[in-house]
Design a protein around this motif. Structure first.
Motif, PDB file in Angstrom:
ATOM      1  N   TYR A   8      55.220  66.543  -1.532  1.00 51.94           N
ATOM      2  CA  TYR A   8      54.595  66.042  -2.913  1.00 51.94           C
ATOM      3  C   TYR A   8      54.665  67.286  -3.895  1.00 51.94           C
ATOM      4  N   LEU A   9      54.365  68.313  -3.494  1.00 50.46           N
ATOM      5  CA  LEU A   9      54.139  69.551  -4.699  1.00 50.46           C
ATOM      6  C   LEU A   9      55.467  69.835  -5.251  1.00 50.46           C
ATOM      7  N   THR A  10      56.513  69.628  -4.344  1.00 54.81           N
ATOM      8  CA  THR A  10      57.997  69.902  -4.674  1.00 54.81           C
ATOM      9  C   THR A  10      58.281  69.017  -5.801  1.00 54.81           C
ATOM     10  N   ASP A  11      58.045  67.682  -5.349  1.00 57.13           N
ATOM     11  CA  ASP A  11      58.439  66.294  -6.094  1.00 57.13           C
ATOM     12  C   ASP A  11      57.517  66.610  -7.642  1.00 57.13           C
ATOM     13  N   LEU A  12      56.341  66.990  -7.365  1.00 55.48           N
ATOM     14  CA  LEU A  12      55.595  67.056  -8.587  1.00 55.48           C
ATOM     15  C   LEU A  12      56.099  68.027  -9.601  1.00 55.48           C
ATOM     16  N   ARG A  13      56.506  69.057  -9.058  1.00 57.39           N
ATOM     17  CA  ARG A  13      56.823  70.193  -9.934  1.00 57.39           C
ATOM     18  C   ARG A  13      58.234  69.826 -10.732  1.00 57.39           C
ATOM     19  N   GLU A  14      59.162  69.008 -10.088  1.00 53.37           N
ATOM     20  CA  GLU A  14      60.384  68.757 -10.536  1.00 53.37           C
ATOM     21  C   GLU A  14      60.302  67.534 -11.423  1.00 53.37           C
ATOM     22  N   ARG A  15      59.285  66.557 -11.206  1.00 52.58           N
ATOM     23  CA  ARG A  15      59.049  65.297 -11.911  1.00 52.58           C
ATOM     24  C   ARG A  15      58.289  65.965 -13.371  1.00 52.58           C
ATOM     25  N   MET A  16      57.425  66.645 -13.307  1.00 56.42           N
ATOM     26  CA  MET A  16      56.695  67.041 -14.490  1.00 56.42           C
ATOM     27  C   MET A  16      57.536  67.928 -15.713  1.00 56.42           C
ATOM     28  N   ARG A  17      58.440  68.828 -14.654  1.00 56.28           N
ATOM     29  CA  ARG A  17      59.328  69.506 -15.610  1.00 56.28           C
ATOM     30  C   ARG A  17      60.369  68.415 -16.265  1.00 56.28           C
ATOM     31  N   GLY A  18      60.584  67.375 -15.633  1.00 53.82           N
ATOM     32  CA  GLY A  18      61.600  66.343 -16.032  1.00 53.82           C
ATOM     33  C   GLY A  18      60.688  65.485 -17.403  1.00 53.82           C
ATOM     34  N   VAL A  19      59.608  65.322 -17.339  1.00 55.61           N
ATOM     35  CA  VAL A  19      58.357  64.635 -18.204  1.00 55.61           C
ATOM     36  C   VAL A  19      58.427  65.787 -19.243  1.00 55.61           C
ATOM     37  N   LYS A  20      58.560  66.841 -19.179  1.00 59.57           N
ATOM     38  CA  LYS A  20      58.571  67.785 -20.489  1.00 59.57           C
ATOM     39  C   LYS A  20      59.574  67.874 -21.073  1.00 59.57           C
ATOM     40  N   ALA A  21      60.837  67.760 -20.289  1.00 61.49           N
ATOM     41  CA  ALA A  21      62.272  67.702 -20.847  1.00 61.49           C
ATOM     42  C   ALA A  21      62.416  66.599 -21.660  1.00 61.49           C
ATOM     43  N   LEU A  22      61.775  65.630 -21.174  1.00 64.90           N
ATOM     44  CA  LEU A  22      61.786  64.036 -21.855  1.00 64.90           C
ATOM     45  C   LEU A  22      61.151  64.326 -23.249  1.00 64.90           C
ATOM     46  N   GLY A  23      59.759  64.727 -23.251  1.00 63.80           N
ATOM     47  CA  GLY A  23      59.159  64.864 -24.475  1.00 63.80           C
ATOM     48  C   GLY A  23      60.020  65.860 -25.534  1.00 63.80           C
ATOM     49  N   GLU A  24      60.576  67.002 -25.076  1.00 61.81           N
ATOM     50  CA  GLU A  24      61.178  67.956 -25.614  1.00 61.81           C
ATOM     51  C   GLU A  24      62.654  67.232 -26.466  1.00 61.81           C
ATOM     52  N   GLY A  25      63.244  66.293 -25.508  1.00 66.73           N
ATOM     53  CA  GLY A  25      64.328  65.710 -26.178  1.00 66.73           C
ATOM     54  C   GLY A  25      63.894  64.584 -27.400  1.00 66.73           C
ATOM     55  N   ALA A  26      62.702  64.130 -27.367  1.00 68.78           N
ATOM     56  CA  ALA A  26      62.201  63.288 -28.476  1.00 68.78           C
ATOM     57  C   ALA A  26      61.776  64.086 -29.666  1.00 68.78           C
ATOM     58  N   LEU A  27      61.170  65.454 -29.372  1.00 72.38           N
ATOM     59  CA  LEU A  27      60.616  66.220 -30.468  1.00 72.38           C
ATOM     60  C   LEU A  27      61.868  66.824 -30.999  1.00 72.38           C
ATOM     61  N   ASP A  28      62.824  67.221 -30.390  1.00 70.75           N
ATOM     62  CA  ASP A  28      64.024  67.616 -31.018  1.00 70.75           C
ATOM     63  C   ASP A  28      64.911  66.699 -31.939  1.00 70.75           C
ATOM     64  N   GLN A  29      64.456  65.583 -32.023  1.00 68.73           N
ATOM     65  CA  GLN A  29      65.290  64.433 -32.967  1.00 68.73           C
ATOM     66  C   GLN A  29      64.477  64.441 -34.090  1.00 68.73           C
ATOM     67  N   LEU A  30      63.107  65.036 -34.282  1.00 71.48           N
ATOM     68  CA  LEU A  30      62.425  64.768 -35.304  1.00 71.48           C
ATOM     69  C   LEU A  30      62.689  65.569 -36.592  1.00 71.48           C
ATOM     70  N   ASP A  31      62.653  64.934 -37.691  1.00 75.39           N
ATOM     71  CA  ASP A  31      62.650  65.933 -38.826  1.00 75.39           C
ATOM     72  C   ASP A  31      61.334  66.539 -39.217  1.00 75.39           C
ATOM     73  N   ASP A  32      61.225  67.811 -39.725  1.00 73.45           N
ATOM     74  CA  ASP A  32      60.121  68.343 -40.113  1.00 73.45           C
ATOM     75  C   ASP A  32      58.844  67.267 -40.487  1.00 73.45           C
ATOM     76  N   HIS A  33      59.221  66.348 -41.620  1.00 74.99           N
ATOM     77  CA  HIS A  33      57.887  65.584 -41.941  1.00 74.99           C
ATOM     78  C   HIS A  33      57.859  64.282 -40.940  1.00 74.99           C
ATOM     79  N   GLU A  34      58.546  64.151 -40.045  1.00 77.97           N
ATOM     80  CA  GLU A  34      58.368  63.125 -39.171  1.00 77.97           C
ATOM     81  C   GLU A  34      57.239  63.462 -37.771  1.00 77.97           C
ATOM     82  N   TRP A  35      57.159  64.759 -37.893  1.00 83.97           N
ATOM     83  CA  TRP A  35      55.957  65.356 -36.902  1.00 83.97           C
ATOM     84  C   TRP A  35      54.790  64.702 -37.248  1.00 83.97           C
TER      85      TRP A  35
END
Length: 189
Positions: A8-35
């Motif tokens: 469980y902990l191994t899967d949780l660590r991997e999945r939550m790092r994936g969730v973080k990366a997904l969020g970063e992928g979205a944030l990376d696409q925002l222009d400064d004013h879009e934040w």
């Protein structure tokens, strides 16, 4: 429970790092004013979602950052949750630092948990939870807000959005290739 807890902990660590990366992928696409853009009068901006996630992560997991401690109250008394939902006009750089700091706290706490900790008790706002239940609560909470970020960024970017998963046209071709055993896009007529 140890083998299951470890899995469980191994899967949780991997999945939550994936969730973080997904969020970063979205944030990376925002222009400064879009934040600071919202989709409606009661909507949250990316800035607000980042502030809230970071505040929650610090409050809930800061005391567990170096491992489980009995009697932990997983809601710090100094947290001002309502302020997290006020857009303070922070710069994207400041917001990125908050994002990274919050995730560091949460992931450090998860990295220090051991399988035997999952059945132990902690409280959130005075309500008793097993560590496992508290983790599941946060997986749903953090994932939900990250998917809000993805939806918000995708809507704000419109045609300029770069997909964070398999593009639709490619997905259809891959499925067809998997079903026939060949890549039909490259087959000669």
């Amino acid at each position: 429970m140890s083998d299951l807890g470890t899995a469980y902990l191994t899967d949780l660590r991997e999945r939550m790092r994936g969730v973080k990366a997904l969020g970063e992928g979205a944030l990376d696409q925002l222009d400064d004013h879009e934040w600071h853009g919202v989709l409606g009068p009661e909507g949250n901006s990316a800035a607000v979602l980042v502030q809230h996630l970071s505040g929650n992560m610090h409050s809930r997991w800061g005391a567990l950052r170096n491992g489980f401690t009995a009697g932990v109250e997983a809601e710090t008394s100094g947290r001002h949750r309502d302020a997290e939902f006020e857009d303070g006009a922070r710069t994207p750089g400041e917001l990125r630092r908050r994002w990274e700091d919050g995730w560091a706290v949460f992931l450090d706490a998860v990295d220090h948990l051991r399988p035997e900790d999952l059945a132990r008790e902690l409280t959130i706002r005075g309500e008793a939870h097993s560590v496992l239940a508290a983790l599941q609560r946060q997986v749903a909470h953090y994932s939900g807000h990250v998917y809000q970020l993805v939806f918000l960024a995708k809507t704000l970017r419109g045609a300029g959005w770069q997909t964070l998963s398999i593009p639709r046209a490619r997905a259809a071709g891959d499925i067809q290739a998997d079903m026939t055993g060949s890549d039909t896009k490259n087959d000669a007529p």
